[in-house]
Scaffold this motif. Structure first.
Motif, mmCIF file in Angstrom:
data_model
loop_
_atom_site.group_PDB
_atom_site.id
_atom_site.type_symbol
_atom_site.label_atom_id
_atom_site.label_comp_id
_atom_site.label_asym_id
_atom_site.label_seq_id
_atom_site.Cartn_x
_atom_site.Cartn_y
_atom_site.Cartn_z
ATOM 1 N N ARG A 256 0.602 -1.328 0.069
ATOM 2 C CA ARG A 256 0.355 -0.129 0.248
ATOM 3 C C ARG A 256 0.393 0.934 -0.043
ATOM 4 N NH1 ARG A 256 -2.283 3.213 4.370
ATOM 5 N NH2 ARG A 256 -1.077 2.036 5.626
ATOM 6 N N LEU A 257 0.370 2.309 -0.504
ATOM 7 C CA LEU A 257 0.961 3.737 -0.783
ATOM 8 C C LEU A 257 0.276 3.637 0.478
ATOM 9 C CD1 LEU A 257 0.257 5.145 -3.650
ATOM 10 C CD2 LEU A 257 2.678 4.475 -3.222
ATOM 11 N N GLN A 258 1.493 3.975 1.536
ATOM 12 C CA GLN A 258 1.102 4.598 2.897
ATOM 13 C C GLN A 258 1.235 6.297 3.343
ATOM 14 O OE1 GLN A 258 3.185 2.335 5.930
ATOM 15 N NE2 GLN A 258 3.639 1.008 5.180
ATOM 16 N N LYS A 259 0.354 7.088 2.721
ATOM 17 C CA LYS A 259 0.643 8.485 2.733
ATOM 18 C C LYS A 259 0.036 9.026 3.464
ATOM 19 C CE LYS A 259 -3.642 7.611 -0.216
ATOM 20 N NZ LYS A 259 -4.797 7.806 -1.071
ATOM 21 N N VAL A 299 -6.163 -1.966 1.580
ATOM 22 C CA VAL A 299 -5.738 -1.855 -0.280
ATOM 23 C C VAL A 299 -5.941 -0.747 -0.750
ATOM 24 C CG1 VAL A 299 -6.009 -2.896 -2.831
ATOM 25 C CG2 VAL A 299 -5.621 -4.174 -0.922
ATOM 26 N N ASN A 300 -5.557 -0.609 -2.152
ATOM 27 C CA ASN A 300 -6.408 1.095 -2.618
ATOM 28 C C ASN A 300 -6.386 0.047 -3.914
ATOM 29 O OD1 ASN A 300 -5.627 3.156 -0.687
ATOM 30 N ND2 ASN A 300 -3.664 2.741 -1.130
ATOM 31 N N VAL A 303 -4.896 1.039 -7.815
ATOM 32 C CA VAL A 303 -3.878 1.713 -7.283
ATOM 33 C C VAL A 303 -2.687 1.467 -7.282
ATOM 34 C CG1 VAL A 303 -2.120 4.130 -5.985
ATOM 35 C CG2 VAL A 303 -4.755 3.972 -6.198
ATOM 36 N N GLU A 304 -1.920 0.240 -6.436
ATOM 37 C CA GLU A 304 -1.578 -0.852 -5.993
ATOM 38 C C GLU A 304 -1.822 -2.299 -6.830
ATOM 39 O OE1 GLU A 304 -1.666 1.252 -2.358
ATOM 40 O OE2 GLU A 304 -3.371 -0.181 -2.540
ATOM 41 N N ILE A 305 -2.923 -2.436 -7.298
ATOM 42 C CA ILE A 305 -3.444 -3.205 -8.315
ATOM 43 C C ILE A 305 -4.743 -2.770 -8.176
ATOM 44 C CG2 ILE A 305 -4.430 -4.536 -6.051
ATOM 45 C CD1 ILE A 305 -3.617 -6.886 -6.768
ATOM 46 N N LEU A 309 -7.786 -8.244 -10.566
ATOM 47 C CA LEU A 309 -7.158 -9.037 -9.863
ATOM 48 C C LEU A 309 -6.825 -9.428 -8.737
ATOM 49 C CD1 LEU A 309 -4.261 -10.864 -10.964
ATOM 50 C CD2 LEU A 309 -3.252 -8.660 -10.725
ATOM 51 N N MET A 310 -7.435 -8.513 -7.672
ATOM 52 C CA MET A 310 -7.615 -8.315 -6.327
ATOM 53 C C MET A 310 -8.514 -9.779 -5.998
ATOM 54 S SD MET A 310 -7.926 -5.846 -3.555
ATOM 55 C CE MET A 310 -8.942 -5.860 -1.733
ATOM 56 N N ASP A 311 -9.398 -9.656 -6.823
ATOM 57 C CA ASP A 311 -10.789 -10.802 -6.953
ATOM 58 C C ASP A 311 -10.290 -12.038 -7.544
ATOM 59 O OD1 ASP A 311 -11.974 -8.789 -4.657
ATOM 60 O OD2 ASP A 311 -12.821 -7.678 -6.234
#
Length: 341
Positions: A256-259, A299-300, A303-305, A309-311
């Protein structure tokens, strides 16, 4: 379950974990995974013990997973929330820990946005001469041991469900993609994967993966026994483009992008990041045909994926990671809790 090889009182970092300790965790987690598949999912292993979840930082998966793991082991649980605690009135972290100690806590599971807080609480418990164990549930940009161990368990049980063990990853290529600079998960995964003999490829934009990162990691390791006899440089690689990291990869871990931890504008836009480093079906064609994708969550999506695809259970191990988390955290609580009563 194998406890005769376990002598660790606290679990604060994977930097000095031995191969035997990794395998003990994996084998113990496999035993509890079997327990969780039964109709009655509870065992009396930690009956009479108190597990305090001291989460000074918000969490969904880790906190719920530790709480469920403790309950499955028949322990009593105490849950701390900083926003509604006496810390809003000026109480210190160590005083909070001592309060839970006075309530009879046996194990403290600690999560904090600042690195080193679990270590400080463990040091205080040791100074007081009490038998309280501390388990690091994520501290700042330092480490997240239980997440890396559940990632390890997820992968090794996929390869050999009956006998998960560290050596199964020897020679495997594993890509870690994303906000590595701010990721405590990445640091813990680097330790476990190097210990396994895997080839670890890190990929991110230069702002999220400085060249000095590899040097820092290797310097931090020193000559600790988890590192292989040959140079760790042969196992750890850094890329500022995605393609070389994905080429023939067996597993892809996206982060994850840890903003919330970024103190500067490190990315032009989320859209550009996804175009360059987001994991999609098309990009996975560079990997081995049976590649699997992991993400520690949250998960974003997009953004990251990519969301599709995630599902997709053909590629995604994300839900398996969540399921594995309960068994692995049961194993950790069991290993450090055995012999207390």
């Amino acid at each position: 379950m194998p406890t005769n090889t376990w002598n660790r009182h606290h679990i604060l970092s994977l930097a000095d974990f031995t191969t035997t300790e990794y395998d003990t965790v994996l084998q113990t987690a496999a035993s509890f995974q079997e327990v969780l598949s039964r109709r009655t999912k509870k065992v009396p292993t930690l009956q009479g013990q108190v597990v305090a979840n001291l989460f000074f930082e918000s969490s969904t998966r880790t906190r719920s997973s530790f709480e469920l793991a403790a309950k499955r082991l028949s322990a009593d649980t105490l849950n701390f929330a900083a926003a509604t605690s006496s810390m809003t009135k000026g109480e210190t972290i160590l005083d909070t820990a001592k309060t839970y100690l006075a309530m009879g806590t046996d194990i403290m599971v600690v999560r904090h946005r600042e690195a080193g807080v679990p270590n400080a609480i463990a040091a205080e418990m040791d100074r007081l001469g009490v038998k309280v164990s501390v388990l690091n549930a994520g501290d700042g940009q330092h480490e997240h041991p239980s997440q890396a161990l559940l990632d390890l368990f997820t992968i090794t049980t996929l390869i050999d469900p009956a006998s998960p063990r560290l050596e199964l990853l020897k020679g495997k290529k594993i890509a870690i993609i994303g906000d590595i600079l701010h990721s405590r998960v990445a640091r813990s995964n680097i330790w476990s994967l190097i210990a396994s003999g895997a080839e670890v490829h890190l990929a991110a934009p230069p702002t999220l993966l400085p060249k000095l990162f590899a040097e820092y990691i290797l310097e931090e390791a020193g000559d600790k026994s988890i590192l292989p006899s040959h140079s760790p440089n042969q196992q750890l690689f850094i890329h500022w483009q995605l393609e070389p990291a994905l080429q023939n990869a067996d597993f892809v871990m996206t982060l994850r992008l840890q903003k919330e931890r970024m103190t500067a504008h490190l990315l032009p836009s989320l859209r550009e990041y996804h175009q360059l480093f987001g994991i999609t079906r098309a990009k996975l064609q560079l990997c081995k045909p049976n590649v699997k994708v992991l993400h520690p969550g949250p998960v974003n999506r997009g953004v990251e994926i990519s969301s599709d695809l995630m599902d997709d259970p053909e590629f995604s191990l994300i839900q398996s990671q969540v399921t594995s988390g309960v068994a692995v955290r049961m194993a950790l609580l069991y290993l450090i809790g055995s012999g207390k009563v």
